[in-house]
Design an enzyme around this catalytic site. Structure first.
Site, PDB file in Angstrom:
ATOM      1  N   CYS A 185     103.492 -35.033 -10.639  1.00  0.00           N
ATOM      2  CA  CYS A 185     104.609 -35.561 -11.436  1.00  0.00           C
ATOM      3  C   CYS A 185     104.911 -34.692 -12.659  1.00  0.00           C
ATOM      4  O   CYS A 185     105.843 -33.902 -12.656  1.00  0.00           O
ATOM      5  CB  CYS A 185     104.323 -37.005 -11.876  1.00  0.00           C
ATOM      6  SG  CYS A 185     104.234 -38.198 -10.529  1.00  0.00           S
ATOM      7  N   ARG A 186     104.107 -34.842 -13.700  1.00  0.00           N
ATOM      8  CA  ARG A 186     104.415 -34.209 -14.980  1.00  0.00           C
ATOM      9  C   ARG A 186     104.217 -32.698 -15.000  1.00  0.00           C
ATOM     10  O   ARG A 186     105.091 -31.956 -15.438  1.00  0.00           O
ATOM     11  CB  ARG A 186     103.583 -34.848 -16.094  1.00  0.00           C
ATOM     12  CG  ARG A 186     103.896 -36.313 -16.308  1.00  0.00           C
ATOM     13  CD  ARG A 186     102.934 -36.969 -17.250  1.00  0.00           C
ATOM     14  NE  ARG A 186     101.611 -37.074 -16.633  1.00  0.00           N
ATOM     15  CZ  ARG A 186     100.528 -37.489 -17.257  1.00  0.00           C
ATOM     16  NH1 ARG A 186     100.592 -37.821 -18.542  1.00  0.00           N
ATOM     17  NH2 ARG A 186      99.377 -37.574 -16.625  1.00  0.00           N
ATOM     18  N   SER A 187     103.058 -32.231 -14.568  1.00  0.00           N
ATOM     19  CA  SER A 187     102.804 -30.783 -14.676  1.00  0.00           C
ATOM     20  C   SER A 187     103.681 -29.952 -13.742  1.00  0.00           C
ATOM     21  O   SER A 187     104.161 -28.894 -14.151  1.00  0.00           O
ATOM     22  CB  SER A 187     101.320 -30.457 -14.515  1.00  0.00           C
ATOM     23  OG  SER A 187     100.809 -30.893 -13.291  1.00  0.00           O
TER      24      SER A 187
END
Length: 158
Positions: free
Chosen positions: A13-15
Site C-alpha cells: 500500500c504505502r511504500s
C-alpha cells in the site's frame, strides 16, 4: 547514484505508492540518472505480490506509473545500500531499528518528519483504514518535501 528506499509493513500500500510517486517526481525533474528508488516491507506476508488494488487505483487516477513494483521484505543489506530509508510510520521505523545487525549507512526517518505543518506524524495504513485518498495526499506532499531535501543535501540541480 543516490538510492532511496520507502518502507511500510507489507509493501503493498504505502511504500509502493511512495516509490511510484517519488519516481514520477524524480523523472519530471530529469534526475532519474542520479536518484533511484525502491520499496520494501518489514513483514513477509505479501512477498511477490503487486501493489494493493486501492494503491493501483489511486496511482492510475493520477496517471502515475507503477510498473515493475513487486512486494519484497526489507533486508539487512538494504540498510547499507540505500542513502535514504524512509519509513511510513513509527512502527516501521522501530522494526528497521530492530533488524539484526542494524547499521545504516544513510539517513533513516519517517516520511512525515519533513512536514512540520501537520498534526500527524505517521502515514496511516490504508490496508486497515481504506482511505487511499488521504494516504495519497500525504505521500505526495511528503515525497515533494523529500525530493527538495535530497536535492539540497546532495547539491543536485536540474
Amino acid at each position: 547514484m543516490v538510492k532511496v528506499l520507502f518502507v511500510c509493513l507489507g509493501n503493498i500500500c504505502r511504500s509502493p505508492m511512495a516509490e511510484a510517486i517519488f519516481r514520477d517526481k524524480v523523472k519530471k525533474e530529469n534526475l532519474q540518472h542520479i536518484i533511484s528508488t525502491d520499496s520494501a516491507g518489514t513483514g513477509n506476508w505479501h512477498i511477490g505480490n503487486s501493489p494493493h488494488e486501492g494503491t493501483l487505483d489511486i496511482l492510475g487516477e493520477h496517471q502515475i506509473n507503477c510498473e515493475n513494483i513487486i512486494a519484497r521484505q526489507v533486508e539487512e543489506k538494504d540498510l547499507q545500500d540505500f542513502n535514504y530509508i524512509i519509513a511510513m510510520d513509527a512502527s516501521n521505523l522501530g522494526n528497521l531499528h530492530r533488524l539484526k545487525g542494524f547499521k545504516e549507512s544513510g539517513e533513516v526517518f519517517r516520511l512525515l518528519d519533513l512536514m512540520n505543518d501537520l498534526s500527524i506524524e505517521d502515514v496511516p495504513d490504508p490496508y486497515f483504514t481504506g482511505n487511499f485518498v488521504e494516504v495519497y495526499d500525504l505521500v505526495d506532499k511528503g515525497c515533494e518535501k523529500l525530493l527538495s531535501y535530497i536535492k539540497k543535501k546532495e547539491s543536485l540541480s536540474i
